[in-house]
Design a protein around this motif. Sequence first.
Motif, PDB file in Angstrom:
ATOM      1  N   THR A 178      46.991 -26.152   9.416  1.00 25.69           N
ATOM      2  CA  THR A 178      47.611 -25.965  10.719  1.00 25.69           C
ATOM      3  C   THR A 178      46.857 -24.926  11.523  1.00 25.69           C
ATOM      4  O   THR A 178      46.060 -24.158  10.987  1.00 25.69           O
ATOM      5  CB  THR A 178      49.088 -25.539  10.538  1.00 25.69           C
ATOM      6  OG1 THR A 178      49.735 -25.585  11.804  1.00 25.69           O
ATOM      7  CG2 THR A 178      49.191 -24.143   9.974  1.00 25.69           C
ATOM      8  N   CYS A 179      47.114 -24.915  12.819  1.00 22.55           N
ATOM      9  CA  CYS A 179      46.587 -23.861  13.671  1.00 22.55           C
ATOM     10  C   CYS A 179      47.506 -22.659  13.539  1.00 22.55           C
ATOM     11  O   CYS A 179      48.719 -22.792  13.643  1.00 22.55           O
ATOM     12  CB  CYS A 179      46.516 -24.328  15.124  1.00 22.55           C
ATOM     13  SG  CYS A 179      45.821 -23.068  16.230  1.00 22.55           S
ATOM     14  N   ALA A 180      46.923 -21.493  13.297  1.00 19.30           N
ATOM     15  CA  ALA A 180      47.733 -20.313  13.022  1.00 19.30           C
ATOM     16  C   ALA A 180      47.594 -19.249  14.104  1.00 19.30           C
ATOM     17  O   ALA A 180      47.857 -18.073  13.869  1.00 19.30           O
ATOM     18  CB  ALA A 180      47.359 -19.724  11.657  1.00 19.30           C
ATOM     19  N   GLU A 181      47.152 -19.641  15.279  1.00 18.21           N
ATOM     20  CA  GLU A 181      47.055 -18.693  16.398  1.00 18.21           C
ATOM     21  C   GLU A 181      47.587 -19.403  17.631  1.00 18.21           C
ATOM     22  O   GLU A 181      47.128 -20.512  17.942  1.00 18.21           O
ATOM     23  CB  GLU A 181      45.591 -18.296  16.606  1.00 18.21           C
ATOM     24  CG  GLU A 181      45.358 -17.286  17.698  1.00 18.21           C
ATOM     25  CD  GLU A 181      45.827 -15.889  17.310  1.00 18.21           C
ATOM     26  OE1 GLU A 181      45.626 -15.492  16.156  1.00 18.21           O
ATOM     27  OE2 GLU A 181      46.407 -15.214  18.183  1.00 18.21           O
ATOM     28  N   PHE A 182      48.532 -18.771  18.311  1.00 17.20           N
ATOM     29  CA  PHE A 182      49.118 -19.443  19.467  1.00 17.20           C
ATOM     30  C   PHE A 182      48.035 -19.770  20.495  1.00 17.20           C
ATOM     31  O   PHE A 182      47.289 -18.894  20.915  1.00 17.20           O
ATOM     32  CB  PHE A 182      50.193 -18.569  20.117  1.00 17.20           C
ATOM     33  CG  PHE A 182      50.822 -19.254  21.292  1.00 17.20           C
ATOM     34  CD1 PHE A 182      51.711 -20.300  21.114  1.00 17.20           C
ATOM     35  CD2 PHE A 182      50.481 -18.893  22.590  1.00 17.20           C
ATOM     36  CE1 PHE A 182      52.264 -20.958  22.200  1.00 17.20           C
ATOM     37  CE2 PHE A 182      51.034 -19.549  23.677  1.00 17.20           C
ATOM     38  CZ  PHE A 182      51.920 -20.585  23.483  1.00 17.20           C
ATOM     39  N   CYS A 183      47.951 -21.047  20.870  1.00 14.25           N
ATOM     40  CA  CYS A 183      46.821 -21.488  21.703  1.00 14.25           C
ATOM     41  C   CYS A 183      47.275 -22.313  22.896  1.00 14.25           C
ATOM     42  O   CYS A 183      46.462 -22.879  23.609  1.00 14.25           O
ATOM     43  CB  CYS A 183      45.839 -22.288  20.850  1.00 14.25           C
ATOM     44  SG  CYS A 183      46.605 -23.672  19.976  1.00 14.25           S
ATOM     45  N   GLY A 184      48.577 -22.367  23.143  1.00 13.86           N
ATOM     46  CA  GLY A 184      49.056 -23.128  24.293  1.00 13.86           C
ATOM     47  C   GLY A 184      50.284 -23.939  23.933  1.00 13.86           C
ATOM     48  O   GLY A 184      50.838 -23.816  22.834  1.00 13.86           O
ATOM     49  N   GLN A 186      50.998 -26.857  22.987  1.00 13.15           N
ATOM     50  CA  GLN A 186      51.082 -27.724  21.808  1.00 13.15           C
ATOM     51  C   GLN A 186      50.503 -27.071  20.555  1.00 13.15           C
ATOM     52  O   GLN A 186      50.042 -27.762  19.641  1.00 13.15           O
ATOM     53  CB  GLN A 186      50.403 -29.067  22.103  1.00 13.15           C
ATOM     54  CG  GLN A 186      51.153 -29.881  23.138  1.00 13.15           C
ATOM     55  CD  GLN A 186      52.561 -30.253  22.683  1.00 13.15           C
ATOM     56  OE1 GLN A 186      52.828 -30.402  21.500  1.00 13.15           O
ATOM     57  NE2 GLN A 186      53.469 -30.398  23.632  1.00 13.15           N
ATOM     58  N   HIS A 187      50.531 -25.761  20.531  1.00 14.95           N
ATOM     59  CA  HIS A 187      50.059 -25.040  19.338  1.00 14.95           C
ATOM     60  C   HIS A 187      50.734 -25.559  18.067  1.00 14.95           C
ATOM     61  O   HIS A 187      50.089 -25.784  17.039  1.00 14.95           O
ATOM     62  CB  HIS A 187      50.331 -23.555  19.520  1.00 14.95           C
ATOM     63  CG  HIS A 187      50.361 -22.754  18.260  1.00 14.95           C
ATOM     64  ND1 HIS A 187      49.241 -22.539  17.499  1.00 14.95           N
ATOM     65  CD2 HIS A 187      51.391 -22.149  17.615  1.00 14.95           C
ATOM     66  CE1 HIS A 187      49.589 -21.808  16.435  1.00 14.95           C
ATOM     67  NE2 HIS A 187      50.864 -21.571  16.478  1.00 14.95           N
ATOM     68  N   ALA A 188      52.045 -25.763  18.158  1.00 12.77           N
ATOM     69  CA  ALA A 188      52.789 -26.195  16.963  1.00 12.77           C
ATOM     70  C   ALA A 188      52.388 -27.596  16.531  1.00 12.77           C
ATOM     71  O   ALA A 188      52.581 -27.968  15.376  1.00 12.77           O
ATOM     72  CB  ALA A 188      54.293 -26.139  17.223  1.00 12.77           C
TER      73      ALA A 188
HETATM   74 CU1  CUA Z   1      45.298 -24.153  18.213  1.00 10.37          CU
HETATM   75 CU2  CUA Z   1      47.253 -22.837  17.957  1.00 10.37          CU
END
Ligand code: CUA
Length: 322
Positions: A178-184, A186-188
Amino acid sequence: MMAGLGACGDGSPSTLDPEGPGANRIESLWWVLLVLGTVVFAAVAALIVISWRMQRREIAVNRFVLVGGVLLPAIVLGVVGVETVRSTNAVLGPAEGEPDIVVVGEQYWWRVTYPDAGVETANEVHIPAGRPVTLEVRSADVIHSFWVPQLAGKVDMIPGQPNRVVLEADRPGVYRGTCAEFCGAQHANMRFVAVAHEPSEYEAWLEARGEPPPPPAALERQGEAVFQEQACAGCHTVEGTPAQGEVGPNLTDVGGRQEIAAGLLENTHENLRSWISSPQQHKPGTLMPPTDLSEAELEALVAYLESLDPDDTDIDADADSS
Ligand code: CUA
């Protein structure tokens, strides 16, 4: 379609359920920190209680400050610091040499390339089990973080700053990432899977993936025409065809992937149809625009995408139960 993989990745992966040396190391460190933290907490709590009871008595304040405020913290923090740096270096791997795989975080999906083989795919990182694989992680836009909890630690993907991480799985299986840094917005919904194969299966996968897809059959051929004539080809690549768009995920092997939209939907016929018709309803903020296709065009397009499965031999992931 890799039917055998469908049930995987549903559970929540835990760093306390490691499946590789990197994650093992992180788990050990976690326990060391927990035990040390508990001991320190108990000692401080005890001292608070004792100090209430001894308010009126003289104590050797100087020596107490020296031992309790300098010596003990220096030992505890020193042990934790050294062990943390050692573990971090072990998990991140060597900074030199060519990486085996390059993963680029993009809003909101993962571009996965194998530089030696000239192969590109998306949202699935295939690796051989039982051996360390060096990944270089980058970002195409904002800061993301690449994380497969059961295999290794989190590594930030920073624009202009390539980082490294070593992935190693003890045994074949499918591991949720998973992506583990808030990026916008649709991060989740920026997820992926790491698929660890037996080494020979991995080589076969890479080889099959390196070949352009075979010419499509009748319905699929109609779908290919839709793909090339509508907006699809402007953003997506299907190797061996005129579609060479670079904005979205490479779709040369999309029929073989477990999921679409970076882990948001299972890769089924209905979900593909629904995703293509109204991506913004599924994933507001995705760069994928809605398409206005007739029923027949949509059906043909989905048939075409499902046929893009260079590795039609279902991957044997039965070993995986996670
Ligand atoms: Cu890519 Cu959070």
